[in-house]
Design a protein around this motif. Sequence first.
Motif, PDB file in Angstrom:
ATOM      1  N   SER A  17      23.930  47.867  32.127  1.00 43.47           N
ATOM      2  CA  SER A  17      22.985  49.156  32.424  1.00 43.47           C
ATOM      3  C   SER A  17      23.136  49.503  33.822  1.00 43.47           C
ATOM      4  CB  SER A  17      21.522  48.548  32.120  1.00 43.47           C
ATOM      5  OG  SER A  17      21.179  47.705  33.199  1.00 43.47           O
ATOM      6  N   ALA A  18      22.379  50.976  34.046  1.00 41.89           N
ATOM      7  CA  ALA A  18      22.743  51.312  35.312  1.00 41.89           C
ATOM      8  C   ALA A  18      21.960  50.732  36.277  1.00 41.89           C
ATOM      9  CB  ALA A  18      22.139  52.786  35.159  1.00 41.89           C
ATOM     10  N   GLY A  19      20.995  49.749  35.981  1.00 40.71           N
ATOM     11  CA  GLY A  19      20.289  49.130  37.119  1.00 40.71           C
ATOM     12  C   GLY A  19      21.007  47.683  37.196  1.00 40.71           C
ATOM     13  N   GLN A  20      21.910  47.568  36.470  1.00 45.80           N
ATOM     14  CA  GLN A  20      22.684  46.074  36.774  1.00 45.80           C
ATOM     15  C   GLN A  20      23.694  46.187  38.068  1.00 45.80           C
ATOM     16  OE1 GLN A  20      22.815  42.883  36.573  1.00 45.80           O
ATOM     17  NE2 GLN A  20      22.775  42.777  34.464  1.00 45.80           N
ATOM     18  N   TRP A  21      23.741  45.014  38.718  1.00 45.61           N
ATOM     19  CA  TRP A  21      24.525  44.936  39.912  1.00 45.61           C
ATOM     20  C   TRP A  21      25.714  44.240  39.361  1.00 45.61           C
ATOM     21  CZ3 TRP A  21      25.617  46.327  44.631  1.00 45.61           C
ATOM     22  CH2 TRP A  21      26.512  45.292  45.215  1.00 45.61           C
ATOM     23  N   ILE A  22      26.807  45.426  39.579  1.00 43.21           N
ATOM     24  CA  ILE A  22      28.384  44.827  39.210  1.00 43.21           C
ATOM     25  C   ILE A  22      29.157  45.218  40.414  1.00 43.21           C
ATOM     26  CG2 ILE A  22      30.047  45.138  37.849  1.00 43.21           C
ATOM     27  CD1 ILE A  22      27.916  43.909  36.208  1.00 43.21           C
ATOM     28  N   GLU A  23      29.621  44.358  40.796  1.00 40.09           N
ATOM     29  CA  GLU A  23      30.571  44.569  42.122  1.00 40.09           C
ATOM     30  C   GLU A  23      31.579  45.306  41.924  1.00 40.09           C
ATOM     31  OE1 GLU A  23      32.219  41.949  45.890  1.00 40.09           O
ATOM     32  OE2 GLU A  23      30.881  40.939  44.619  1.00 40.09           O
ATOM     33  N   GLY A  24      31.897  46.236  42.657  1.00 41.34           N
ATOM     34  CA  GLY A  24      33.078  47.088  42.456  1.00 41.34           C
ATOM     35  C   GLY A  24      34.502  46.066  42.591  1.00 41.34           C
ATOM     36  N   ALA A  25      34.468  45.342  43.077  1.00 37.89           N
ATOM     37  CA  ALA A  25      35.716  44.301  42.867  1.00 37.89           C
ATOM     38  C   ALA A  25      35.898  43.676  41.541  1.00 37.89           C
ATOM     39  CB  ALA A  25      35.840  43.394  44.058  1.00 37.89           C
ATOM     40  N   ALA A  26      34.958  43.479  41.003  1.00 37.03           N
ATOM     41  CA  ALA A  26      34.909  42.936  39.822  1.00 37.03           C
ATOM     42  C   ALA A  26      35.318  43.751  38.731  1.00 37.03           C
ATOM     43  CB  ALA A  26      33.483  42.374  39.355  1.00 37.03           C
ATOM     44  N   VAL A  27      34.988  45.149  38.917  1.00 40.98           N
ATOM     45  CA  VAL A  27      35.372  46.162  37.886  1.00 40.98           C
ATOM     46  C   VAL A  27      36.762  46.464  38.089  1.00 40.98           C
ATOM     47  CG1 VAL A  27      34.968  48.716  37.123  1.00 40.98           C
ATOM     48  CG2 VAL A  27      33.181  47.306  38.004  1.00 40.98           C
ATOM     49  N   GLN A  28      37.322  46.347  39.483  1.00 40.60           N
ATOM     50  CA  GLN A  28      38.693  46.640  39.579  1.00 40.60           C
ATOM     51  C   GLN A  28      39.490  45.354  38.916  1.00 40.60           C
ATOM     52  OE1 GLN A  28      38.913  46.940  43.968  1.00 40.60           O
ATOM     53  NE2 GLN A  28      37.718  48.815  44.132  1.00 40.60           N
ATOM     54  N   GLN A  29      38.972  44.287  39.274  1.00 40.80           N
ATOM     55  CA  GLN A  29      40.001  43.188  38.590  1.00 40.80           C
ATOM     56  C   GLN A  29      40.051  43.260  36.977  1.00 40.80           C
ATOM     57  OE1 GLN A  29      37.842  39.505  40.001  1.00 40.80           O
ATOM     58  NE2 GLN A  29      39.286  39.555  41.763  1.00 40.80           N
ATOM     59  N   LEU A  30      38.721  43.721  36.393  1.00 38.85           N
ATOM     60  CA  LEU A  30      38.764  43.944  34.929  1.00 38.85           C
ATOM     61  C   LEU A  30      39.763  44.980  34.521  1.00 38.85           C
ATOM     62  CD1 LEU A  30      37.203  42.981  32.382  1.00 38.85           C
ATOM     63  CD2 LEU A  30      35.798  45.362  32.723  1.00 38.85           C
ATOM     64  N   ALA A  31      39.732  46.075  35.447  1.00 41.74           N
ATOM     65  CA  ALA A  31      40.683  47.085  35.092  1.00 41.74           C
ATOM     66  C   ALA A  31      42.117  46.529  35.344  1.00 41.74           C
ATOM     67  CB  ALA A  31      40.447  48.397  35.749  1.00 41.74           C
ATOM     68  N   ALA A  32      42.592  45.761  36.187  1.00 45.26           N
ATOM     69  CA  ALA A  32      43.758  45.331  36.475  1.00 45.26           C
ATOM     70  C   ALA A  32      44.435  44.241  35.408  1.00 45.26           C
ATOM     71  CB  ALA A  32      43.732  44.732  38.008  1.00 45.26           C
ATOM     72  N   VAL A  33      43.432  43.420  34.888  1.00 41.82           N
ATOM     73  CA  VAL A  33      43.837  42.430  33.751  1.00 41.82           C
ATOM     74  C   VAL A  33      44.076  43.209  32.672  1.00 41.82           C
ATOM     75  CG1 VAL A  33      43.137  40.604  32.298  1.00 41.82           C
ATOM     76  CG2 VAL A  33      42.692  40.616  35.022  1.00 41.82           C
ATOM     77  N   ALA A  34      43.349  44.363  32.365  1.00 45.17           N
ATOM     78  CA  ALA A  34      43.461  45.366  31.113  1.00 45.17           C
ATOM     79  C   ALA A  34      44.968  45.628  31.041  1.00 45.17           C
ATOM     80  CB  ALA A  34      42.429  46.342  31.012  1.00 45.17           C
ATOM     81  N   ALA A  35      45.570  45.889  32.101  1.00 46.97           N
ATOM     82  CA  ALA A  35      46.894  46.496  32.109  1.00 46.97           C
ATOM     83  C   ALA A  35      47.861  45.184  32.248  1.00 46.97           C
ATOM     84  CB  ALA A  35      47.313  47.136  33.596  1.00 46.97           C
ATOM     85  N   TRP A  36      47.690  43.865  31.972  1.00 45.54           N
ATOM     86  CA  TRP A  36      48.696  42.796  31.907  1.00 45.54           C
ATOM     87  C   TRP A  36      49.304  42.854  30.669  1.00 45.54           C
ATOM     88  CZ3 TRP A  36      46.119  37.678  33.740  1.00 45.54           C
ATOM     89  CH2 TRP A  36      45.853  37.656  34.995  1.00 45.54           C
ATOM     90  N   PRO A  37      50.499  42.363  30.378  1.00 44.78           N
ATOM     91  CA  PRO A  37      51.189  42.298  29.606  1.00 44.78           C
ATOM     92  C   PRO A  37      50.763  41.989  28.119  1.00 44.78           C
ATOM     93  CG  PRO A  37      52.560  41.508  30.955  1.00 44.78           C
ATOM     94  CD  PRO A  37      51.082  41.459  31.639  1.00 44.78           C
ATOM     95  N   GLY A  38      50.766  42.817  27.274  1.00 46.57           N
ATOM     96  CA  GLY A  38      50.263  42.283  25.785  1.00 46.57           C
ATOM     97  C   GLY A  38      48.657  42.452  25.557  1.00 46.57           C
ATOM     98  N   MET A  39      47.914  42.998  26.624  1.00 49.06           N
ATOM     99  CA  MET A  39      46.734  43.246  26.489  1.00 49.06           C
ATOM    100  C   MET A  39      46.173  44.283  25.373  1.00 49.06           C
ATOM    101  SD  MET A  39      44.344  41.355  27.702  1.00 49.06           S
ATOM    102  CE  MET A  39      45.314  40.390  28.946  1.00 49.06           C
ATOM    103  N   ARG A  40      45.349  43.690  24.599  1.00 51.51           N
ATOM    104  CA  ARG A  40      44.927  44.709  23.688  1.00 51.51           C
ATOM    105  C   ARG A  40      43.139  45.314  24.076  1.00 51.51           C
ATOM    106  NH1 ARG A  40      45.035  46.051  18.309  1.00 51.51           N
ATOM    107  NH2 ARG A  40      47.247  44.922  18.164  1.00 51.51           N
TER     108      ARG A  40
END
Length: 380
Positions: A17-40
């Motif tokens: 939710s908008a009120g949830q604390w999500i660190e920017g570095a975690a979002v960046q890591q999530l996006a980086a892993v989404a670009a790994w080979p074979g990722m669906r």
Amino acid sequence: MTMDDTPQAPAPTLVASAGQWIEGAAVQQLAAVAAWPGMRRAVGLPDLHPGKVTPIGAAFASDGLLHPALVGNDIGCGMSLWSTTLKRAKAKPVALAARLHGLDGPWDGDTSARLAAAGLEPTPCDAALGTIGGGNHFAELQAIEQVCDAAVLTALGLDAERLLLLVHSGSRGLGERILRDHVERHGAAPLAADSDDGRAYLARHELARRWAVVNRALIAERFAASLHTEVSCRLDICHNSVSAALVDGCPCWLHRKGAAPADAGPVVVPGSRGSFSYLLQPTPDSEATLYSIAHGAGRKWKRSDSRARLQRRFTPQSLSRTALGSEVICEDRELLFEEAPQAYKDIERVIADLVDAGLARVLAVLRPLVSYKLRARVRA
């Protein structure tokens, strides 16, 4: 292949939710892993927070490839919930805590026989069998604070008048050894699941996962012996694993790193040592979130930040009793500050995000009484 034909990395999904604390570095890591080979697919859950390379509180689906880094070094880590014969009406946290000793050293039983009973061969790491370990691992005596679905609790064999024991631990040095061996041979590269190396990793992963189940059971039994009670396992859920799954109608490999399965029955989602835990009934057909839900509150601060923020405000003694009146057994000063309740997100907000997203419903609220981490003043 032309530039237009280049496969695009899937956009990650973030459940928060908008009120949830999500660190920017975690979002960046999530996006980086989404670009790994074979990722669906890549899905971040409300407890998402940064790891060393990959985020924690996330699930990933890949086509044909295994990514051991996404499982991490604590293969099979999870939560098991045990009923006890201890009466809630007579429970005194200080007295219970005083009886918990001798639980950090090696178990004095026959580890080979114990593993054999589970169909497992001995390993070089068996001296740690039956021990909790460091980090965020714990064993916690709990009371049922609120019943939201009495019928399901009865079906699970849970009695609101008896205490519960929640155990959070994994494969200890065994999982670490498996990941280290992989990194030494392959670095950060994935493995083709149908290759010899891929099949070998899956076999070692399964060994560590099953070893972790035995470890949690033995931890529970050691606690039961100290407290002169009987225990019975009511659920055991793994949140660090890789398994075959069907996603978007296609067979793939589902990696969970700090993500509890939504398709394996009820799950306990703990908060910090100073907050409630929640027994949830996940929505099993949640393919959009890779059949996964949060595994805990998730860290708000890094470990080093926790010490810096709290050491001037709190003493070890003040952190040994929580605002809920529960006792915390942790005689490692650094670990006590690193795992302080203030270092974690608001578990109520995490649970609300899961419920609001239609991913789970609350079955019961569990109150901590005694949280055990470490008696010995050494790092585990």
